[in-house]
Design a protein around this motif. Structure first.
Motif, PDB file in Angstrom:
ATOM      1  N   GLY A 180      48.045  48.469  31.485  1.00 35.31           N
ATOM      2  CA  GLY A 180      47.529  48.722  32.821  1.00 35.31           C
ATOM      3  C   GLY A 180      46.262  49.551  32.829  1.00 35.31           C
ATOM      4  O   GLY A 180      45.420  49.416  33.725  1.00 35.31           O
ATOM      5  N   ALA A 181      46.102  50.402  31.814  1.00 31.58           N
ATOM      6  CA  ALA A 181      44.909  51.250  31.758  1.00 31.58           C
ATOM      7  C   ALA A 181      43.631  50.446  31.552  1.00 31.58           C
ATOM      8  O   ALA A 181      42.543  50.895  31.919  1.00 31.58           O
ATOM      9  CB  ALA A 181      45.053  52.274  30.639  1.00 31.58           C
ATOM     10  N   VAL A 182      43.754  49.239  30.968  1.00 30.71           N
ATOM     11  CA  VAL A 182      42.576  48.413  30.706  1.00 30.71           C
ATOM     12  C   VAL A 182      41.958  47.913  32.007  1.00 30.71           C
ATOM     13  O   VAL A 182      40.730  47.875  32.154  1.00 30.71           O
ATOM     14  CB  VAL A 182      42.956  47.235  29.790  1.00 30.71           C
ATOM     15  CG1 VAL A 182      41.787  46.265  29.631  1.00 30.71           C
ATOM     16  CG2 VAL A 182      43.414  47.753  28.439  1.00 30.71           C
TER      17      VAL A 182
ATOM     18  N   PHE B  81      55.386  38.543  34.490  1.00 34.21           N
ATOM     19  CA  PHE B  81      56.795  38.731  34.137  1.00 34.21           C
ATOM     20  C   PHE B  81      57.701  37.958  35.083  1.00 34.21           C
ATOM     21  O   PHE B  81      58.632  37.259  34.651  1.00 34.21           O
ATOM     22  CB  PHE B  81      57.143  40.215  34.168  1.00 34.21           C
ATOM     23  CG  PHE B  81      58.608  40.498  34.000  1.00 34.21           C
ATOM     24  CD1 PHE B  81      59.228  40.349  32.774  1.00 34.21           C
ATOM     25  CD2 PHE B  81      59.378  40.903  35.085  1.00 34.21           C
ATOM     26  CE1 PHE B  81      60.581  40.592  32.621  1.00 34.21           C
ATOM     27  CE2 PHE B  81      60.737  41.150  34.940  1.00 34.21           C
ATOM     28  CZ  PHE B  81      61.335  40.995  33.710  1.00 34.21           C
ATOM     29  N   TYR B  82      57.442  38.045  36.392  1.00 35.13           N
ATOM     30  CA  TYR B  82      58.281  37.338  37.359  1.00 35.13           C
ATOM     31  C   TYR B  82      58.069  35.831  37.282  1.00 35.13           C
ATOM     32  O   TYR B  82      59.005  35.063  37.527  1.00 35.13           O
ATOM     33  CB  TYR B  82      57.998  37.853  38.771  1.00 35.13           C
ATOM     34  CG  TYR B  82      58.329  39.307  38.961  1.00 35.13           C
ATOM     35  CD1 TYR B  82      59.515  39.833  38.489  1.00 35.13           C
ATOM     36  CD2 TYR B  82      57.438  40.163  39.610  1.00 35.13           C
ATOM     37  CE1 TYR B  82      59.821  41.175  38.653  1.00 35.13           C
ATOM     38  CE2 TYR B  82      57.736  41.511  39.786  1.00 35.13           C
ATOM     39  CZ  TYR B  82      58.925  42.000  39.295  1.00 35.13           C
ATOM     40  OH  TYR B  82      59.224  43.345  39.462  1.00 35.13           O
ATOM     41  N   ILE B  83      56.849  35.397  36.965  1.00 37.78           N
ATOM     42  CA  ILE B  83      56.607  33.966  36.777  1.00 37.78           C
ATOM     43  C   ILE B  83      57.459  33.444  35.624  1.00 37.78           C
ATOM     44  O   ILE B  83      58.097  32.388  35.727  1.00 37.78           O
ATOM     45  CB  ILE B  83      55.112  33.710  36.526  1.00 37.78           C
ATOM     46  CG1 ILE B  83      54.310  33.979  37.794  1.00 37.78           C
ATOM     47  CG2 ILE B  83      54.882  32.267  36.057  1.00 37.78           C
ATOM     48  CD1 ILE B  83      52.813  33.927  37.602  1.00 37.78           C
TER      49      ILE B  83
ATOM     50  N   GLY C  38      50.080  35.838  28.228  1.00 36.73           N
ATOM     51  CA  GLY C  38      49.193  36.724  27.482  1.00 36.73           C
ATOM     52  C   GLY C  38      48.699  37.900  28.301  1.00 36.73           C
ATOM     53  O   GLY C  38      48.391  38.962  27.744  1.00 36.73           O
ATOM     54  N   THR C  39      48.641  37.738  29.623  1.00 33.37           N
ATOM     55  CA  THR C  39      48.217  38.859  30.470  1.00 33.37           C
ATOM     56  C   THR C  39      49.219  40.005  30.442  1.00 33.37           C
ATOM     57  O   THR C  39      48.868  41.140  30.783  1.00 33.37           O
ATOM     58  CB  THR C  39      48.012  38.387  31.914  1.00 33.37           C
ATOM     59  OG1 THR C  39      49.255  37.864  32.433  1.00 33.37           O
ATOM     60  CG2 THR C  39      46.953  37.293  31.984  1.00 33.37           C
ATOM     61  N   MET C  40      50.458  39.724  30.044  1.00 37.66           N
ATOM     62  CA  MET C  40      51.450  40.791  29.935  1.00 37.66           C
ATOM     63  C   MET C  40      51.127  41.745  28.795  1.00 37.66           C
ATOM     64  O   MET C  40      51.625  42.869  28.764  1.00 37.66           O
ATOM     65  CB  MET C  40      52.848  40.197  29.739  1.00 37.66           C
ATOM     66  CG  MET C  40      53.337  39.345  30.892  1.00 37.66           C
ATOM     67  SD  MET C  40      54.917  38.519  30.549  1.00 37.66           S
ATOM     68  CE  MET C  40      55.976  39.919  30.241  1.00 37.66           C
ATOM     69  N   MET C  41      50.301  41.286  27.850  1.00 39.18           N
ATOM     70  CA  MET C  41      49.950  42.125  26.710  1.00 39.18           C
ATOM     71  C   MET C  41      48.864  43.141  27.047  1.00 39.18           C
ATOM     72  O   MET C  41      48.605  44.056  26.266  1.00 39.18           O
ATOM     73  CB  MET C  41      49.469  41.251  25.546  1.00 39.18           C
ATOM     74  CG  MET C  41      50.467  40.200  25.084  1.00 39.18           C
ATOM     75  SD  MET C  41      51.988  40.905  24.412  1.00 39.18           S
ATOM     76  CE  MET C  41      53.145  40.587  25.762  1.00 39.18           C
TER      77      MET C  41
ATOM     78  N   GLY D 228      51.239  23.909  28.850  1.00 39.46           N
ATOM     79  CA  GLY D 228      51.689  24.914  27.899  1.00 39.46           C
ATOM     80  C   GLY D 228      50.624  25.950  27.602  1.00 39.46           C
ATOM     81  O   GLY D 228      50.925  27.145  27.468  1.00 39.46           O
ATOM     82  N   VAL D 229      49.362  25.511  27.530  1.00 41.28           N
ATOM     83  CA  VAL D 229      48.275  26.451  27.255  1.00 41.28           C
ATOM     84  C   VAL D 229      48.103  27.419  28.411  1.00 41.28           C
ATOM     85  O   VAL D 229      47.945  28.632  28.214  1.00 41.28           O
ATOM     86  CB  VAL D 229      46.967  25.681  26.969  1.00 41.28           C
ATOM     87  CG1 VAL D 229      45.807  26.657  26.798  1.00 41.28           C
ATOM     88  CG2 VAL D 229      47.121  24.803  25.742  1.00 41.28           C
ATOM     89  N   LEU D 230      48.119  26.892  29.631  1.00 44.83           N
ATOM     90  CA  LEU D 230      47.962  27.751  30.802  1.00 44.83           C
ATOM     91  C   LEU D 230      49.102  28.756  30.919  1.00 44.83           C
ATOM     92  O   LEU D 230      48.883  29.925  31.249  1.00 44.83           O
ATOM     93  CB  LEU D 230      47.878  26.899  32.080  1.00 44.83           C
ATOM     94  CG  LEU D 230      46.597  26.100  32.291  1.00 44.83           C
ATOM     95  CD1 LEU D 230      46.708  25.244  33.546  1.00 44.83           C
ATOM     96  CD2 LEU D 230      45.399  27.036  32.386  1.00 44.83           C
ATOM     97  N   PHE D 231      50.315  28.288  30.615  1.00 46.36           N
ATOM     98  CA  PHE D 231      51.448  29.210  30.691  1.00 46.36           C
ATOM     99  C   PHE D 231      51.341  30.282  29.620  1.00 46.36           C
ATOM    100  O   PHE D 231      51.697  31.441  29.859  1.00 46.36           O
ATOM    101  CB  PHE D 231      52.757  28.437  30.541  1.00 46.36           C
ATOM    102  CG  PHE D 231      53.987  29.280  30.731  1.00 46.36           C
ATOM    103  CD1 PHE D 231      54.278  29.822  31.969  1.00 46.36           C
ATOM    104  CD2 PHE D 231      54.836  29.534  29.667  1.00 46.36           C
ATOM    105  CE1 PHE D 231      55.416  30.606  32.149  1.00 46.36           C
ATOM    106  CE2 PHE D 231      55.962  30.317  29.840  1.00 46.36           C
ATOM    107  CZ  PHE D 231      56.248  30.854  31.083  1.00 46.36           C
TER     108      PHE D 231
END
Length: 304
Positions: A143-145, A176-178, A137-140, A129-132
């Motif tokens: 893209g500019a970062v 997102f696809y995951i 969290g990477t979706m947050m 659950g933590v890994l997921f």
């Protein structure tokens, strides 16, 4: 007595005309009104979404002076724009480059995302659950970062100016696809997987021969989503591509817009025509996969 009995029987027999004038059942006018309102709203939304493309298609058959007259039926109908656009730009080469990038990007992100999603959905391990949550969290992150760090990585590898950065990033999957595929895998019963394991199948065989065929609608949705995203992507081609021979369609359209905008003389008819030509493949692709697309959207995410 027989005559009286016949008359009585004829009186008791139901008159077919009475069914035609029976009163409406309670609530039926409300249901009809809701149905009419629903179809009216759907028609309005359909027209709102279709109108821009119809306008674009109409503008591609107009001369320059009539492009913005807002007529859906051109007053002066011409095919010269479709002849000129192939002469002014290597549109065929750009479409081949885009198809190459799009296919590789869509296949790469679908395969890798499905593998990760299958791991999160099927296997039970500590910290899952933590890994997921970290993946989600990477979706947050905007893209500019990551734009500059990713560019520096590809530049150090000598890949700037090539098509590789446009699709190779998808080899690492997409959060997102995951999430999308994991939700579909969670909705599948475990019995077929357990039966395959009893028959001697390993985890890879269970994934490729049992899990993937069962989640075909979700896979098609992922392919269509990424195909559309890669086909219309402009940001990464602007960053990584330098030579016109490596341009994709969006980057080429930007070049056309710049080329025909110098001196204040905008050749919008050429840009409109090129836009129509490059939009048609996406329309064809959607109609070919719309059955699986609708099914995948309807079933994906139904179970958490």
């Amino acid at each position: 007595m027989a005559a009286v009995r016949r008359d009585h029987g004829d009186h008791d027999r139901a008159d077919p005309g009475d069914q035609a004038v029976r009163p409406l059942r309670r609530g039926e006018p409300v249901r009809r009104a809701r149905l009419i309102l629903t179809w009216t709203a759907l028609s309005a939304f359909a027209i709102a979404f279709i109108y821009p493309f119809v306008w674009l298609l109409s503008a591609s058959f107009k001369p320059r002076s009539e492009v913005f007259d807002h007529r859906l039926i051109p007053e002066t109908f011409t095919f010269d724009n479709y002849i000129q656009v192939w002469q002014e730009a290597p549109l065929a080469l750009w479409m081949v480059n885009t198809l190459f990038v799009t296919v590789l990007a869509a296949v790469a992100v679908t395969v890798t995302s499905a593998m990760v999603a299958w791991g999160f959905a099927y296997f039970r391990f500590p910290g899952r659950g933590v890994l997921f949550s970290v993946v989600l969290g990477t979706m947050m992150l905007p893209g500019a970062v990551t734009m500059i760090p990713v560019f520096l990585i590809w530049n150090s590898l000598g890949m700037v100016g090539t098509l590789t950065p446009l699709w190779a990033q998808n080899l690492f999957g997409s959060a997102f696809y995951i999430f999308l595929l994991r939700q579909f895998f969670l909705g599948l019963p475990r019995e077929p997987f357990e039966a395959a394991k009893i028959d001697g199948a390993n985890n890879w065989q269970i994934f490729t021969r049992v899990a993937l065929p069962l989640c075909k609608p979700a896979v098609v949705v992922t392919l269509l989503f990424e195909f559309q995203a890669a086909w219309t992507d402009l940001m990464r081609p602007l960053i990584y591509l330098r030579d016109s021979s490596t341009f994709t369609v969006p980057r080429g359209l930007k070049a056309l817009l710049d080329q025909f905008g110098f001196g204040g003389e905008w050749h919008w008819e050429i840009v409109m025509t090129a836009s129509v030509i490059t939009t048609i493949p996406m329309i064809i692709l959607f109609f070919l996969g719309q059955k699986h697309f609708v099914k995948g959207i309807a079933t994906t995410g139904s179970k958490g």
